[in-house]
Design a protein around this motif. Structure first.
Motif, PDB file in Angstrom:
ATOM      1  N   GLU A  90       0.836  -1.208   0.000  1.00  0.00           N
ATOM      2  CA  GLU A  90       0.000   0.000   0.000  1.00  0.00           C
ATOM      3  C   GLU A  90       0.869   1.255   0.000  1.00  0.00           C
ATOM      4  O   GLU A  90       0.721   2.173   0.807  1.00  0.00           O
ATOM      5  CB  GLU A  90      -1.014  -0.057   1.146  1.00  0.00           C
ATOM      6  CG  GLU A  90      -2.016  -1.184   0.883  1.00  0.00           C
ATOM      7  CD  GLU A  90      -3.346  -1.030   1.593  1.00  0.00           C
ATOM      8  OE1 GLU A  90      -3.430  -0.309   2.589  1.00  0.00           O
ATOM      9  OE2 GLU A  90      -4.319  -1.668   1.129  1.00  0.00           O
ATOM     10  N   LYS A  91       1.782   1.267  -0.940  1.00  0.00           N
ATOM     11  CA  LYS A  91       2.656   2.410  -1.207  1.00  0.00           C
ATOM     12  C   LYS A  91       2.803   2.444  -2.728  1.00  0.00           C
ATOM     13  O   LYS A  91       2.788   1.388  -3.370  1.00  0.00           O
ATOM     14  CB  LYS A  91       4.023   2.203  -0.546  1.00  0.00           C
ATOM     15  CG  LYS A  91       3.945   2.124   0.976  1.00  0.00           C
ATOM     16  CD  LYS A  91       5.281   1.826   1.638  1.00  0.00           C
ATOM     17  CE  LYS A  91       5.086   1.715   3.156  1.00  0.00           C
ATOM     18  NZ  LYS A  91       6.330   1.357   3.875  1.00  0.00           N
ATOM     19  N   PRO A  92       2.948   3.641  -3.309  1.00  0.00           N
ATOM     20  CA  PRO A  92       3.007   3.697  -4.773  1.00  0.00           C
ATOM     21  C   PRO A  92       4.266   3.049  -5.336  1.00  0.00           C
ATOM     22  O   PRO A  92       5.353   3.219  -4.791  1.00  0.00           O
ATOM     23  CB  PRO A  92       2.981   5.194  -5.077  1.00  0.00           C
ATOM     24  CG  PRO A  92       3.213   5.897  -3.795  1.00  0.00           C
ATOM     25  CD  PRO A  92       2.949   4.958  -2.671  1.00  0.00           C
ATOM     26  N   VAL A  93       4.082   2.318  -6.436  1.00  0.00           N
ATOM     27  CA  VAL A  93       5.207   1.669  -7.110  1.00  0.00           C
ATOM     28  C   VAL A  93       5.318   2.232  -8.525  1.00  0.00           C
ATOM     29  O   VAL A  93       4.384   2.108  -9.337  1.00  0.00           O
ATOM     30  CB  VAL A  93       5.023   0.143  -7.199  1.00  0.00           C
ATOM     31  CG1 VAL A  93       6.249  -0.496  -7.864  1.00  0.00           C
ATOM     32  CG2 VAL A  93       4.803  -0.465  -5.815  1.00  0.00           C
ATOM     33  N   VAL A  94       6.453   2.870  -8.799  1.00  0.00           N
ATOM     34  CA  VAL A  94       6.720   3.404 -10.134  1.00  0.00           C
ATOM     35  C   VAL A  94       7.612   2.400 -10.849  1.00  0.00           C
ATOM     36  O   VAL A  94       8.589   1.912 -10.287  1.00  0.00           O
ATOM     37  CB  VAL A  94       7.456   4.760 -10.039  1.00  0.00           C
ATOM     38  CG1 VAL A  94       7.884   5.254 -11.417  1.00  0.00           C
ATOM     39  CG2 VAL A  94       6.578   5.791  -9.339  1.00  0.00           C
TER      40      VAL A  94
END
Ligand code: T3D
Length: 261
Positions: A98-102
């Motif tokens: 639940e953290k953004p993944v680029v």
């Protein structure tokens, strides 16, 4: 866990995971998959990490399964078990983090490598990069979530063509059909992807995590269930410190300082 096949570094709240087998275009074998899984779990656990950047070393992003490991007669002969052990946890790891993944796709993304990219939240690609559902060319089926994400991203007609023809498409075409977020010159990909990840790492992490949970659910939910989940998660987001900070900063006409809590 010590890493041999990936690089892992944390800077400015961003965990950068670099697939690091450039001689074979970062194709994935069992040990490398275990390292990526471990790195994703660590990114989930450590509070200072508020975004992830996934990229590849050398001229490729990832050429999918290391075909040497699964060649006929090799030790891996049960592809169902292998997929469950090697690929399913990677997709789960990316989608439940639940953290953004680029994803910065620096070069060709093939087979499971293409679908690994598609399981990330925001995919940037070098203009020279390409995406290919290579499975059909060797008698396999799309895995690593490809059969799930492809039709949802580009519609059934295009997904069918990509999956059955196994044609390579350019990064620009991938943007045009909605497969990925953006393409940029190779020379600026690293900087653009880093800046995007650093930006995301300074945003309200809990809220972005709940947003990701909502988008995951939206792929399968009906409207009523989705509205209920929105209400529930808005309740949780409204109790976060970052919401209090965001509103206070807005009212005071200053820039917010989010802590991710
Ligand atoms: O058990 C299970 O669950 C099975 C799961 C399968 C999931 C999958 O991912 S299946 C799909 C596997 N991937 C592929 O079929 C792609 C194979 N690679 C290619 O088609 C091409 O390499 C590319 C289109 C990706 C790139 O082409 P190109 O011309 O830019 O590079 P190249 O010359 O083909 O490759 C460079 C080197 O990487 C070369 O080694 P060499 O000759 O320099 O020593 C090549 O053999 C190696 N390489 C590329 N892909 C793989 C690989 N080695 C092992 N496995 C690979 N997948």
């Amino acid at each position: 866990m010590a890493y041999r096949f990936i690089l892992f570094e944390v800077d400015q709240g961003v965990a950068r995971i670099t697939l690091n087998r450039p001689d074979v275009l970062n194709s994935i074998h069992t040990a490398m998959s275990a390292e990526i899984r471990d790195a994703l779990a660590r990114a989930g656990r450590e509070r200072e990490i508020r975004a992830v950047l996934l990229t590849g070393a050398g001229r490729g992003f990832c050429a999918g399964q290391d075909l040497d490991e699964v060649r006929p007669g090799a030790a891996v002969d049960d592809f169902a078990a292998h997929a469950r052990e090697v690929y399913t946890p990677l997709v789960r790891g990316l989608r439940t983090l639940e953290k953004p993944v680029v994803c910065a796709a620096n070069g060709v993304a093939a087979g499971a490598g293409a679908n690994l990219a598609l399981a990330c939240d925001l995919v940037l690609a070098a203009e020279e990069a390409s995406f290919v559902q290579a499975f059909a060319k060797i008698g396999l089926v799309p895995d690593t979530g490809g059969s799930f994400f492809l039709p949802r991203l580009v519609g059934l007609a295009r997904a069918t063509a990509l999956a059955m023809l196994g044609e390579k498409i350019s990064a620009r075409q991938a943007v045009e059909i909605g497969l990925i977020y953006r393409a940029c010159p190779a020379a600026s990909l690293g900087e653009e992807a880093s800046q995007l990840a650093i930006h995301l790492a300074a945003q309200p992490t809990l809220g972005l995590g709940y947003t990701k949970r909502l988008l995951n659910a939206a792929l399968v939910n009906d409207l009523d269930s989705q509205l209920e989940l929105e209400a529930e998660l808005q309740g949780a987001a409204g109790r976060s410190s970052d919401y209090a900070e965001g509103v206070a900063a807005f009212l005071a006409k200053r820039k917010p300082v989010f802590t991710g809590q």
